[in-house]
Design a protein around this motif. Structure first.
Motif, PDB file in Angstrom:
ATOM      1  N   VAL A 279      52.219  37.986  38.281  1.00 29.07           N
ATOM      2  CA  VAL A 279      50.767  37.885  38.080  1.00 29.07           C
ATOM      3  C   VAL A 279      50.414  36.688  37.195  1.00 29.07           C
ATOM      4  O   VAL A 279      50.905  36.566  36.080  1.00 29.07           O
ATOM      5  CB  VAL A 279      50.202  39.177  37.446  1.00 29.07           C
ATOM      6  CG1 VAL A 279      48.699  39.046  37.217  1.00 29.07           C
ATOM      7  CG2 VAL A 279      50.494  40.374  38.330  1.00 29.07           C
TER       8      VAL A 279
ATOM      9  N   PRO B  39      53.758  44.410  47.384  1.00 30.61           N
ATOM     10  CA  PRO B  39      55.030  44.267  46.668  1.00 30.61           C
ATOM     11  C   PRO B  39      54.747  43.850  45.229  1.00 30.61           C
ATOM     12  O   PRO B  39      53.626  43.452  44.903  1.00 30.61           O
ATOM     13  CB  PRO B  39      55.725  43.129  47.412  1.00 30.61           C
ATOM     14  CG  PRO B  39      54.605  42.312  47.976  1.00 30.61           C
ATOM     15  CD  PRO B  39      53.524  43.289  48.310  1.00 30.61           C
TER      16      PRO B  39
ATOM     17  N   GLY C 163      39.582  37.462  41.195  1.00 24.10           N
ATOM     18  CA  GLY C 163      39.436  37.202  42.628  1.00 24.10           C
ATOM     19  C   GLY C 163      40.233  38.133  43.532  1.00 24.10           C
ATOM     20  O   GLY C 163      40.143  38.021  44.754  1.00 24.10           O
ATOM     21  N   ALA C 164      40.979  39.075  42.935  1.00 23.70           N
ATOM     22  CA  ALA C 164      41.783  39.994  43.758  1.00 23.70           C
ATOM     23  C   ALA C 164      40.893  40.820  44.685  1.00 23.70           C
ATOM     24  O   ALA C 164      41.165  40.954  45.885  1.00 23.70           O
ATOM     25  CB  ALA C 164      42.616  40.911  42.863  1.00 23.70           C
TER      26      ALA C 164
ATOM     27  N   VAL D 126      46.530  37.021  43.145  1.00 24.59           N
ATOM     28  CA  VAL D 126      46.864  37.248  41.731  1.00 24.59           C
ATOM     29  C   VAL D 126      48.051  36.381  41.267  1.00 24.59           C
ATOM     30  O   VAL D 126      48.281  36.245  40.079  1.00 24.59           O
ATOM     31  CB  VAL D 126      47.126  38.741  41.383  1.00 24.59           C
ATOM     32  CG1 VAL D 126      45.976  39.614  41.822  1.00 24.59           C
ATOM     33  CG2 VAL D 126      48.429  39.244  41.948  1.00 24.59           C
TER      34      VAL D 126
ATOM     35  N   SER E  78      40.204  50.337  45.640  1.00 21.75           N
ATOM     36  CA  SER E  78      41.344  49.503  45.239  1.00 21.75           C
ATOM     37  C   SER E  78      41.847  49.941  43.879  1.00 21.75           C
ATOM     38  O   SER E  78      41.081  50.375  43.025  1.00 21.75           O
ATOM     39  CB  SER E  78      40.954  48.025  45.259  1.00 21.75           C
ATOM     40  OG  SER E  78      39.973  47.757  44.286  1.00 21.75           O
TER      41      SER E  78
ATOM     42  N   THR F   5      44.363  37.890  37.645  1.00 23.56           N
ATOM     43  CA  THR F   5      43.886  38.873  38.619  1.00 23.56           C
ATOM     44  C   THR F   5      42.469  38.559  39.103  1.00 23.56           C
ATOM     45  O   THR F   5      41.936  39.269  39.955  1.00 23.56           O
ATOM     46  CB  THR F   5      43.909  40.304  38.037  1.00 23.56           C
ATOM     47  OG1 THR F   5      43.058  40.315  36.891  1.00 23.56           O
ATOM     48  CG2 THR F   5      45.311  40.730  37.660  1.00 23.56           C
TER      49      THR F   5
ATOM     50  N   VAL G 153      54.511  41.406  42.421  1.00 23.10           N
ATOM     51  CA  VAL G 153      54.386  39.941  42.403  1.00 23.10           C
ATOM     52  C   VAL G 153      54.228  39.443  40.973  1.00 23.10           C
ATOM     53  O   VAL G 153      53.903  40.208  40.065  1.00 23.10           O
ATOM     54  CB  VAL G 153      53.173  39.462  43.258  1.00 23.10           C
ATOM     55  CG1 VAL G 153      53.360  39.777  44.729  1.00 23.10           C
ATOM     56  CG2 VAL G 153      51.864  40.065  42.739  1.00 23.10           C
TER      57      VAL G 153
ATOM     58  N   GLY H   4      47.791  49.106  44.674  1.00 23.08           N
ATOM     59  CA  GLY H   4      47.390  48.976  46.067  1.00 23.08           C
ATOM     60  C   GLY H   4      45.990  49.469  46.319  1.00 23.08           C
ATOM     61  O   GLY H   4      45.129  49.370  45.445  1.00 23.08           O
ATOM     62  N   ALA H   5      45.756  50.031  47.495  1.00 24.24           N
ATOM     63  CA  ALA H   5      44.408  50.467  47.845  1.00 24.24           C
ATOM     64  C   ALA H   5      44.436  51.542  48.926  1.00 24.24           C
ATOM     65  O   ALA H   5      45.367  51.627  49.720  1.00 24.24           O
ATOM     66  CB  ALA H   5      43.575  49.275  48.317  1.00 24.24           C
TER      67      ALA H   5
ATOM     68  N   ALA I 216      47.099  40.329  47.044  1.00 23.11           N
ATOM     69  CA  ALA I 216      48.308  40.226  46.219  1.00 23.11           C
ATOM     70  C   ALA I 216      48.667  38.751  45.996  1.00 23.11           C
ATOM     71  O   ALA I 216      49.077  38.360  44.903  1.00 23.11           O
ATOM     72  CB  ALA I 216      49.464  40.970  46.873  1.00 23.11           C
TER      73      ALA I 216
ATOM     74  N   ASP J  49      37.860  40.151  45.671  1.00 20.16           N
ATOM     75  CA  ASP J  49      37.196  39.286  46.660  1.00 20.16           C
ATOM     76  C   ASP J  49      38.135  39.003  47.834  1.00 20.16           C
ATOM     77  O   ASP J  49      37.713  38.983  48.986  1.00 20.16           O
ATOM     78  CB  ASP J  49      36.799  37.941  46.023  1.00 20.16           C
ATOM     79  CG  ASP J  49      35.944  38.125  44.791  1.00 20.16           C
ATOM     80  OD1 ASP J  49      35.307  39.185  44.672  1.00 20.16           O
ATOM     81  OD2 ASP J  49      35.937  37.214  43.945  1.00 20.16           O
TER      82      ASP J  49
ATOM     83  N   GLY K 132      44.242  48.138  41.834  1.00 21.31           N
ATOM     84  CA  GLY K 132      45.015  47.073  41.192  1.00 21.31           C
ATOM     85  C   GLY K 132      46.403  46.933  41.786  1.00 21.31           C
ATOM     86  O   GLY K 132      46.562  46.958  43.009  1.00 21.31           O
ATOM     87  N   SER K 133      47.401  46.813  40.923  1.00 20.66           N
ATOM     88  CA  SER K 133      48.775  46.593  41.395  1.00 20.66           C
ATOM     89  C   SER K 133      49.314  47.766  42.215  1.00 20.66           C
ATOM     90  O   SER K 133      50.291  47.630  42.940  1.00 20.66           O
ATOM     91  CB  SER K 133      49.694  46.336  40.206  1.00 20.66           C
ATOM     92  OG  SER K 133      49.686  47.471  39.366  1.00 20.66           O
TER      93      SER K 133
ATOM     94  N   MET L 104      40.503  40.876  48.875  1.00 23.92           N
ATOM     95  CA  MET L 104      40.647  42.088  49.686  1.00 23.92           C
ATOM     96  C   MET L 104      39.468  42.232  50.647  1.00 23.92           C
ATOM     97  O   MET L 104      39.646  42.489  51.842  1.00 23.92           O
ATOM     98  CB  MET L 104      40.763  43.299  48.767  1.00 23.92           C
ATOM     99  CG  MET L 104      40.840  44.592  49.519  1.00 23.92           C
ATOM    100  SD  MET L 104      41.710  45.853  48.603  1.00 23.92           S
ATOM    101  CE  MET L 104      43.371  45.578  49.180  1.00 23.92           C
TER     102      MET L 104
HETATM  103  P1  ATP Z   1      38.007  42.166  40.885  1.00 23.69           P
HETATM  104  O1  ATP Z   1      38.264  42.012  39.426  1.00 23.69           O
HETATM  105  O2  ATP Z   1      38.305  40.933  41.677  1.00 23.69           O
HETATM  106  O3  ATP Z   1      36.674  42.746  41.185  1.00 23.69           O
HETATM  107  P2  ATP Z   1      39.012  44.777  41.515  1.00 23.69           P
HETATM  108  O4  ATP Z   1      39.228  45.451  40.183  1.00 23.69           O
HETATM  109  O5  ATP Z   1      37.806  45.135  42.272  1.00 23.69           O
HETATM  110  O6  ATP Z   1      39.109  43.201  41.381  1.00 23.69           O
HETATM  111  P3  ATP Z   1      41.712  45.483  42.127  1.00 23.69           P
HETATM  112  O7  ATP Z   1      41.861  46.893  42.519  1.00 23.69           O
HETATM  113  O8  ATP Z   1      42.089  45.110  40.742  1.00 23.69           O
HETATM  114  O9  ATP Z   1      40.233  45.048  42.478  1.00 23.69           O
HETATM  115  O10 ATP Z   1      42.532  44.539  43.121  1.00 23.69           O
HETATM  116  C1  ATP Z   1      42.259  44.482  44.503  1.00 23.69           C
HETATM  117  C2  ATP Z   1      43.556  44.401  45.266  1.00 23.69           C
HETATM  118  O11 ATP Z   1      44.283  43.245  44.823  1.00 23.69           O
HETATM  119  C3  ATP Z   1      44.508  45.570  45.036  1.00 23.69           C
HETATM  120  O12 ATP Z   1      44.189  46.658  45.875  1.00 23.69           O
HETATM  121  C4  ATP Z   1      45.854  44.925  45.357  1.00 23.69           C
HETATM  122  O13 ATP Z   1      46.073  44.885  46.748  1.00 23.69           O
HETATM  123  C5  ATP Z   1      45.676  43.504  44.842  1.00 23.69           C
HETATM  124  N1  ATP Z   1      46.177  43.406  43.471  1.00 23.69           N
HETATM  125  C6  ATP Z   1      45.476  43.467  42.328  1.00 23.69           C
HETATM  126  N2  ATP Z   1      46.276  43.367  41.249  1.00 23.69           N
HETATM  127  C7  ATP Z   1      47.534  43.214  41.732  1.00 23.69           C
HETATM  128  C8  ATP Z   1      48.830  43.041  41.145  1.00 23.69           C
HETATM  129  N3  ATP Z   1      48.993  43.026  39.822  1.00 23.69           N
HETATM  130  N4  ATP Z   1      49.885  42.916  41.970  1.00 23.69           N
HETATM  131  C9  ATP Z   1      49.745  42.936  43.312  1.00 23.69           C
HETATM  132  N5  ATP Z   1      48.561  43.098  43.921  1.00 23.69           N
HETATM  133  C10 ATP Z   1      47.468  43.233  43.155  1.00 23.69           C
END
Ligand code: ATP
Ligand code: MG
Ligand code: MG
Length: 322
Positions: free
Chosen positions: A247, A243, A252-253, A286, A223, A250, A245, A228-229, A283, A255, A225-226, A257
């Protein structure tokens, strides 16, 4: 119907206080506060219940302040199989200053599970995996727990025929990867730490994710962050972009996924449908303050706005779009 198990070895109570003009060294007053039972596996369990899937949650829980978790599990109809450990589950205090727009974190020390509790947890996971479709291990480990426990748990889960899914970082992640779970989801930083060098280009991230997939992990998600993945399987590689969004938090993003992928698998969706669900849930998460999504409808609105591309053989998807 087989249940889904989540394992949270280091849960937390999140205490978010709003303190206008917070000043160190003074008496400060909170105008409002919110206290929530949290931790990665707990958040994932709550999200999965929104899909009406049968959920069991385990891990370590402090016996002295378990009530907030017990209330949540009762309300959400989550089967509570947490191993009680003497002492308190850690509390994370978040001081939000609405005027200065700052956040100050104070993390209290966590639980200290003894070898006996670790042994009980391994037995619990073994017993629950017997009748589980998937077991999700999420989050960090208490400081006293050796990271090798993750490898041990993955082996136990696999031996019972359930799918092991792991979302963790650092030494726990490298131990997990060696044990070959069904799915891992590092973010880009966690993947760089795992491979031991910085990953600057998307091509490099794809290459490393493919190597992990080839080593014997069915689904590798990275993943970003914003941005995508990436979703890498042997026969299919997808890149999903959410898309833009608004924010709010962040937290729980990741989790959301994982929860989306697990729900998608449990509901028998195709990979592309799983990816669309997981990306829209993350998405949507967040855009709100709490760690778990309030309403599935907030994610459904975003589903059609997720751009999903197939990655070509060279890994050269339209990287410039990132
Ligand atoms: P966590 O802190 O919960 O462990 P993480 O760092 O493991 O998160 P991220 O890659 O930050 O995971 O986020 C996971 C998914 O959440 C991203 O792949 C995306 O789909 C979505 N996401 C995270 N941040 C954003 C954002 N700013 N806008 C839109 N989608 C987001
Ligand atoms: Mg992140
Ligand atoms: Mg994460």
């Amino acid at each position: 119907n087989k249940h889904i198990v989540t394992v949270t070895m280091n849960p937390a109570i999140d205490l978010a206080c709003s303190v206008p003009d917070f000043t160190a060294g003074k008496v400060n007053r909170a105008t409002e506060y919110q206290k929530n039972a949290a931790g990665k596996g707990v958040n994932i369990a709550v999200l999965l219940r929104k899909f009406n899937l049968p959920i069991t949650a385990t891990g370590f829980l402090g016996a002295d302040n378990a009530l907030i978790f017990e209330k949540l599990f009762k309300k959400q109809n989550i089967n509570d199989q947490f191993v009680r450990v003497p002492g308190e589950t850690r509390t994370g205090i978040k001081i939000l200053d609405p005027n200065a727009r700052t956040t100050t974190d104070i993390n209290l020390p966590g639980l200290v599970p003894e070898p006996i509790h670790i042994k009980i947890l391994i037995h619990t996971v073994e017993r629950l995996a017997e009748t589980a479709a998937m077991v999700v291990i999420g989050g960090s480990l208490p400081a006293t727990v050796d990271p090798s426990i993750i490898g041990e748990l993955v082996a136990v889960i696999k031996s019972k025929g359930a799918k092991a899914i792991v979302d963790t970082s650092g030494p726990a992640l490298s131990n997990a990867v060696k044990a070959l779970p069904y799915l891992v989801k590092p973010n880009d930083d966690e993947l760089a730490e795992l491979v031991g060098h910085p990953l600057n280009k998307l091509e490099e991230i794809i290459t490393e994710a493919r190597k992990i997939n080839k080593s014997g992990i069915e689904t590798v998600i990275v993943s970003l962050g914003s941005r995508g993945a990436l979703f890498i399987q042997k026969d299919e590689e997808l890149f999903a972009k959410p898309p833009k969004v608004e924010v709010v938090s962040t937290v729980g993003a990741g989790d959301a996924m994982i929860g989306g992928m697990v729900a998608g698998m449990a509901l028998g969706l195709s990979l592309e449908e799983q990816v669309r669900l997981a990306t829209s849930l993350s998405a949507a998460t967040v855009t709100q303050a709490g760690p778990s999504l309030d309403k599935l409808e907030n994610a459904e609105e975003l589903e059609d706005l997720i751009a999903i591309e197939h990655i070509n053989i060279k890994g050269g998807i339209s990287c410039q779009k990132l």
